[in-house]
Design a protein around this motif. Structure first.
Motif, PDB file in Angstrom:
ATOM      1  N   SER A  22       0.979  -0.744  -0.156  1.00  9.14           N
ATOM      2  CA  SER A  22      -0.055  -0.053   0.083  1.00  9.14           C
ATOM      3  C   SER A  22       0.693   1.188   0.160  1.00  9.14           C
ATOM      4  O   SER A  22       0.463   2.251  -0.294  1.00  9.14           O
ATOM      5  CB  SER A  22      -0.837  -0.161   1.234  1.00  9.14           C
ATOM      6  N   MET A  23       2.081   1.277   0.473  1.00  5.70           N
ATOM      7  CA  MET A  23       3.002   2.370   0.458  1.00  5.70           C
ATOM      8  C   MET A  23       4.035   2.143  -0.733  1.00  5.70           C
ATOM      9  O   MET A  23       4.941   3.312  -0.781  1.00  5.70           O
ATOM     10  CB  MET A  23       3.883   2.196   1.876  1.00  5.70           C
ATOM     11  N   ARG A  24       3.938   1.110  -1.444  1.00  9.16           N
ATOM     12  CA  ARG A  24       4.752   1.010  -2.645  1.00  9.16           C
ATOM     13  C   ARG A  24       4.399   1.766  -4.010  1.00  9.16           C
ATOM     14  O   ARG A  24       4.048   1.189  -4.905  1.00  9.16           O
ATOM     15  CB  ARG A  24       5.168  -0.449  -2.626  1.00  9.16           C
ATOM     16  N   GLY A  25       4.528   3.188  -3.736  1.00 10.60           N
ATOM     17  CA  GLY A  25       3.894   3.813  -5.092  1.00 10.60           C
ATOM     18  C   GLY A  25       4.628   4.505  -5.891  1.00 10.60           C
ATOM     19  O   GLY A  25       5.958   4.199  -5.948  1.00 10.60           O
ATOM     20  N   GLU A  26       4.208   5.270  -6.634  1.00  8.13           N
ATOM     21  CA  GLU A  26       5.002   6.032  -7.650  1.00  8.13           C
ATOM     22  C   GLU A  26       6.112   6.840  -7.112  1.00  8.13           C
ATOM     23  O   GLU A  26       7.242   6.592  -7.607  1.00  8.13           O
ATOM     24  CB  GLU A  26       4.442   7.099  -8.422  1.00  8.13           C
ATOM     25  N   VAL A  27       6.163   7.300  -5.938  1.00  4.12           N
ATOM     26  CA  VAL A  27       7.109   8.255  -5.469  1.00  4.12           C
ATOM     27  C   VAL A  27       8.417   7.233  -4.947  1.00  4.12           C
ATOM     28  O   VAL A  27       9.544   7.605  -5.254  1.00  4.12           O
ATOM     29  CB  VAL A  27       6.787   8.857  -3.884  1.00  4.12           C
ATOM     30  N   ALA A  28       7.892   5.959  -4.370  1.00  6.16           N
ATOM     31  CA  ALA A  28       9.243   5.064  -4.198  1.00  6.16           C
ATOM     32  C   ALA A  28       9.966   4.614  -5.501  1.00  6.16           C
ATOM     33  O   ALA A  28      11.042   4.518  -5.654  1.00  6.16           O
ATOM     34  CB  ALA A  28       8.544   4.048  -3.563  1.00  6.16           C
ATOM     35  N   TYR A  29       9.123   4.126  -6.490  1.00  5.31           N
ATOM     36  CA  TYR A  29       9.708   4.088  -7.709  1.00  5.31           C
ATOM     37  C   TYR A  29      10.515   4.904  -8.136  1.00  5.31           C
ATOM     38  O   TYR A  29      11.688   4.636  -8.898  1.00  5.31           O
ATOM     39  CB  TYR A  29       8.585   3.139  -8.631  1.00  5.31           C
ATOM     40  N   ARG A  30       9.958   6.006  -8.379  1.00  9.05           N
ATOM     41  CA  ARG A  30      10.817   7.020  -9.066  1.00  9.05           C
ATOM     42  C   ARG A  30      12.009   7.452  -8.167  1.00  9.05           C
ATOM     43  O   ARG A  30      13.222   8.101  -8.708  1.00  9.05           O
ATOM     44  CB  ARG A  30      10.140   8.328  -9.403  1.00  9.05           C
ATOM     45  N   THR A  31      11.826   7.449  -7.027  1.00  5.42           N
ATOM     46  CA  THR A  31      13.121   7.705  -5.986  1.00  5.42           C
ATOM     47  C   THR A  31      14.089   6.598  -6.285  1.00  5.42           C
ATOM     48  O   THR A  31      15.431   6.932  -6.415  1.00  5.42           O
ATOM     49  CB  THR A  31      12.713   7.621  -4.536  1.00  5.42           C
ATOM     50  N   PHE A  32      13.584   5.288  -6.504  1.00  6.66           N
ATOM     51  CA  PHE A  32      14.697   4.301  -6.971  1.00  6.66           C
ATOM     52  C   PHE A  32      15.258   4.711  -8.442  1.00  6.66           C
ATOM     53  O   PHE A  32      16.546   4.476  -8.611  1.00  6.66           O
ATOM     54  CB  PHE A  32      14.211   3.038  -7.055  1.00  6.66           C
ATOM     55  N   LEU A  33      14.404   4.995  -9.216  1.00  5.37           N
ATOM     56  CA  LEU A  33      14.864   5.225 -10.548  1.00  5.37           C
ATOM     57  C   LEU A  33      15.988   6.631 -10.654  1.00  5.37           C
ATOM     58  O   LEU A  33      16.862   6.480 -11.468  1.00  5.37           O
ATOM     59  CB  LEU A  33      13.780   5.651 -11.673  1.00  5.37           C
ATOM     60  N   ALA A  34      15.757   7.606 -10.051  1.00  2.00           N
ATOM     61  CA  ALA A  34      16.810   8.632  -9.920  1.00  2.00           C
ATOM     62  C   ALA A  34      17.954   8.031  -9.272  1.00  2.00           C
ATOM     63  O   ALA A  34      19.036   8.383  -9.628  1.00  2.00           O
ATOM     64  CB  ALA A  34      16.213   9.716  -8.813  1.00  2.00           C
ATOM     65  N   ASN A  35      17.952   7.248  -8.246  1.00  2.00           N
ATOM     66  CA  ASN A  35      19.303   6.601  -7.541  1.00  2.00           C
ATOM     67  C   ASN A  35      20.086   5.593  -9.020  1.00  2.00           C
ATOM     68  O   ASN A  35      21.178   5.636  -8.763  1.00  2.00           O
ATOM     69  CB  ASN A  35      18.992   5.949  -6.423  1.00  2.00           C
ATOM     70  N   CYS A  36      19.008   5.011  -9.617  1.00  4.27           N
ATOM     71  CA  CYS A  36      19.812   4.178 -10.735  1.00  4.27           C
ATOM     72  C   CYS A  36      20.409   5.009 -11.762  1.00  4.27           C
ATOM     73  O   CYS A  36      21.545   4.850 -12.004  1.00  4.27           O
ATOM     74  CB  CYS A  36      18.648   3.389 -11.248  1.00  4.27           C
ATOM     75  N   VAL A  37      19.781   6.141 -12.145  1.00  4.26           N
ATOM     76  CA  VAL A  37      20.353   7.302 -12.656  1.00  4.26           C
ATOM     77  C   VAL A  37      21.650   7.659 -12.156  1.00  4.26           C
ATOM     78  O   VAL A  37      22.832   8.089 -12.779  1.00  4.26           O
ATOM     79  CB  VAL A  37      19.425   8.265 -13.134  1.00  4.26           C
ATOM     80  N   ARG A  38      21.450   8.082 -10.844  1.00  2.52           N
ATOM     81  CA  ARG A  38      22.919   8.702 -10.239  1.00  2.52           C
ATOM     82  C   ARG A  38      24.002   7.632 -10.161  1.00  2.52           C
ATOM     83  O   ARG A  38      25.120   7.976 -10.449  1.00  2.52           O
ATOM     84  CB  ARG A  38      22.376   8.779  -8.956  1.00  2.52           C
ATOM     85  N   ALA A  39      23.796   6.397 -10.239  1.00  2.00           N
ATOM     86  CA  ALA A  39      24.873   5.510 -10.228  1.00  2.00           C
ATOM     87  C   ALA A  39      25.152   4.956 -11.864  1.00  2.00           C
ATOM     88  O   ALA A  39      25.961   4.195 -12.190  1.00  2.00           O
ATOM     89  CB  ALA A  39      24.332   4.164  -9.530  1.00  2.00           C
ATOM     90  N   SER A  40      24.650   5.783 -12.993  1.00  2.00           N
ATOM     91  CA  SER A  40      24.550   5.321 -14.082  1.00  2.00           C
ATOM     92  C   SER A  40      24.472   3.858 -14.575  1.00  2.00           C
ATOM     93  O   SER A  40      25.062   3.197 -15.311  1.00  2.00           O
ATOM     94  CB  SER A  40      26.472   5.973 -14.483  1.00  2.00           C
ATOM     95  N   ASN A  41      23.465   3.169 -13.852  1.00  2.00           N
ATOM     96  CA  ASN A  41      23.293   2.045 -14.065  1.00  2.00           C
ATOM     97  C   ASN A  41      22.087   2.119 -15.030  1.00  2.00           C
ATOM     98  O   ASN A  41      21.064   1.990 -14.966  1.00  2.00           O
ATOM     99  CB  ASN A  41      22.640   1.307 -12.616  1.00  2.00           C
TER     100      ASN A  41
END
Length: 626
Positions: free
Chosen positions: A255-274
């Protein structure tokens, strides 16, 4: 948006636009020979591909999971993002101040872009509003700037008792300090915790912030909401890496695993150039039927700007199809991409499109334009833009000062730098002092840079390590090792915590003095003792020197340490490592396989280097001997 896609590559052929009934389009990237800011060798890039598509079918997973080859079909069916296309170099390596700088220009409107190139996991407490690359730092989540009721925290006046407890107990784990504090009868409020997290993030004390987040949940004193989980996810990614962050994401209550959590993870993937993980996350968000947002698209644009410019047009196509309007950050990315390819005409066309869409360039965008004009030799055009930024009255337009000082210095305008600085010299702000130190350093005016630094010391109560590092960088650029050592001692005496920015300046100081082994030793010890990741550029400064010497053994060691620190999958690393083999005249076995494992595909420079170290390369002489 169509105009943007048309200008997404330095050269475009004429197109016929009929709403969504678009036929085949061709986009090509002109060969550009652009010298880097340090005068490194030039590199030419060339991209040409065409796509055909129809308007029927789903737009989900638009970008196909395959290499983008010439005349490849581009159906609008259900497809995934590709991580296989070969990345092309920009034609000019970003200078040190621009390394991965754009990731962090966009404020986190529900997401968490972090500082790039700037790349520490935990760092010294700093109150500056800029990241390591000189760009605005929106590392805090929106949830850290607002409470549950939407109230904004004032960045300069925020106060928290919990933050005070944590800072005053540096030797104790956060939970120990806070349990003791609560045991003394003090009450915990969500507001106080959120402000404390905000202030810890602002100082880039991510380890302490993560401990606070864990204590908040474990103590059961506060109910965790979606943004609290997203904040924890972001901190885990920064401190413990993407694998741990992904594990946490998968175990957040559904119930808490929404868009905010996923785009937070996406931004960190980009930060790591993964690339692979970022594309996987983007497609997962589409599978979960989250809306395609400008934030998510901008993250992909940032990623491909760094690693695979051919795919920028694909993201713009997706944005057009999904009716996602480009933001100011979108335009900044595209302008910088064009500028790196030395396509000044294309860059100006994007600015025209931007204005036509009602988006006015801010000072930072204009500064990016001016830098590329200067790199491109258009000094008169750059100076005219600086005058426009300055406006009729500099005192009324004071915010422009921090951009004007280093840019005038790049133009070699000593009198202009002096004029701008003297207009605020009697009552300078700290960021203006830092800009003046940088400017005088670029001009070789070390005495003037030192005078500005001393003015900052006397004007402000306490300087952070970031501010000391500004002058330390000047000493490094002018090979003033003795003065640099004295400044570091003074910095330690002042009580500053030394972090990645200072290490970077120290590394450059010793590298410029020819003491590469000492620089390597300092960086290695600092990382081990503090358990903090050094900057990407710090590693590369050392690795480049080993490569010049043909010291394969030490170049491989640095390459390995970079991978351990989470830096991998970048052309720049492989180029330096291959150059070590080239200069050593030694064969490099299995290099293509190593690159493929990191999802790195040879561009023009890498391909030529690989040819020189291929142990099985055939030559006219070898054919005769065979």
């Amino acid at each position: 948006m169509w105009a943007l896609r048309r200008h997404a590559n330095p050269l475009s052929v004429k197109l016929r636009f009929r709403g969504l009934g678009i036929g085949t389009y061709h986009a090509c990237c002109a060969k550009a020979e652009v010298s880097s800011s340090s005068g490194s060798q030039e590199e030419a890039t060339s991209i040409f591909f065409s796509k055909s598509y129809h308007t029927g079918g789903s737009v989900r997973n638009l970008l196909h999971h395959q290499t983008l080859n010439v005349d490849s079909e581009f159906s609008m069916g259900r497809r995934g993002l590709s991580s296989q296309a070969g990345a092309e170099s920009s034609g000019r390596e970003d200078d040190d101040d621009l390394e991965d700088g754009f990731s962090e220009l966009e404020t986190a409107s529900g997401g968490v872009p972090d500082h790039g190139n700037e790349d520490e996991l935990i760092s010294e407490p700093e109150l500056s509003d800029v990241d390591n690359d000189g760009n605005e730092d929106p590392s805090a989540l929106e949830s850290l700037e607002t409470d549950a009721g939407g109230k904004k925290y004032h960045k300069t006046k925020a106060y928290s008792e919990i933050f005070k407890v944590i800072i005053s107990s540096p030797g104790d784990p956060v939970h120990v300090a806070l349990d003791k504090w609560v045991g003394e009868g003090n009450e915990v409020s969500r507001d106080d915790c959120q402000v404390a997290l905000f202030l810890l993030r602002k100082r880039r004390m991510y380890g302490r912030a993560l401990q606070l987040s864990e204590w908040m949940e474990a103590s059961k004193k506060l109910d965790f909401g979606e943004r609290d989980y997203a904040s924890r996810l972001d901190l885990i990614a920064k401190v413990r890496g993407l694998p741990k962050a992904q594990y946490y994401l998968e175990n957040i209550p559904k119930s808490m695993r929404g868009e905010v959590a996923y785009r937070t993870f996406l931004a960190n993937c980009v930060r790591a150039s993964n690339v692979g993980k970022a594309e996987e996350t983007f497609n997962k968000m589409k599978d979960l039927e989250f809306p395609v947002t400008s934030f998510a698209c901008n993250q992909l644009l940032l990623l491909y700007k760094r690693l695979d410019k051919k795919k920028i047009a694909d993201v713009l196509l997706l944005m057009e199809k999904e009716n996602v309007k480009p933001t100011l950050f979108t335009y900044k990315l595209l302008i910088d991409t064009k500028g790196q390819s030395n396509d000044i005409t294309g860059m100006d066309q994007i600015v025209e499109t931007m204005k036509a869409e009602g988006v006015e360039p801010d000072f930072d965008t204009k500064a990016v334009l001016a830098r590329h004009y200067i790199y491109g030799g258009l000094k008169e055009k750059a100076e005219a833009l600086l005058k426009e930024m300055e406006g009729g009255n500099l005192k009324e337009n004071r915010v422009a000062c921090q951009f004007l000082l280093p840019l005038y210095a790049m133009l070699g305008k000593v009198d202009e730098v002096k004029r701008v600085w003297e207009s605020f010299e009697k009552g300078p702000r700290l960021y203006e002092c830092m800009a003046a130190i940088e400017a005088y350093g670029k001009l070789g005016k070390v005495d003037e840079a030192e005078a500005v630094f001393e003015r900052a010391v006397t004007t402000f109560k306490k300087l952070s390590s970031r501010h000391y590092s500004a002058l330390l960088k000047v000493y490094a650029n002018h090979k003033m090792l003795a003065k640099g050592k004295d400044l570091v001692k003074r910095m330690g005496d002042s009580g500053c915590r030394v972090g990645p920015l200072t290490w970077d300046a120290l590394v450059r100081l010793y590298v410029e003095a020819g003491e590469v082994e000492k620089a390597d030793s300092i960086l290695n010890k600092a990382a081990q003792q503090n358990q903090v990741r050094p900057l990407f550029n710090s590693f590369m400064a050392i690795m480049d020197q080993y490569a010049k010497r043909g010291d394969v053994h030490n170049a491989e060691k640095v390459f390995h340490r970079m991978r351990q620190a989470g830096y991998f999958g970048r052309h720049r690393q492989f180029q330096a490592l291959i150059q070590a083999y080239v200069n050593a005249k030694a064969p490099a076995y299995g290099f293509r396989e190593r690159m493929k494992a990191d999802n790195v595909f040879p561009n023009k420079t890498l391909a030529s280097q690989l040819g020189l170290v291929d142990a099985f390369r055939k030559t006219a002489v070898s054919d005769l001997l065979d």
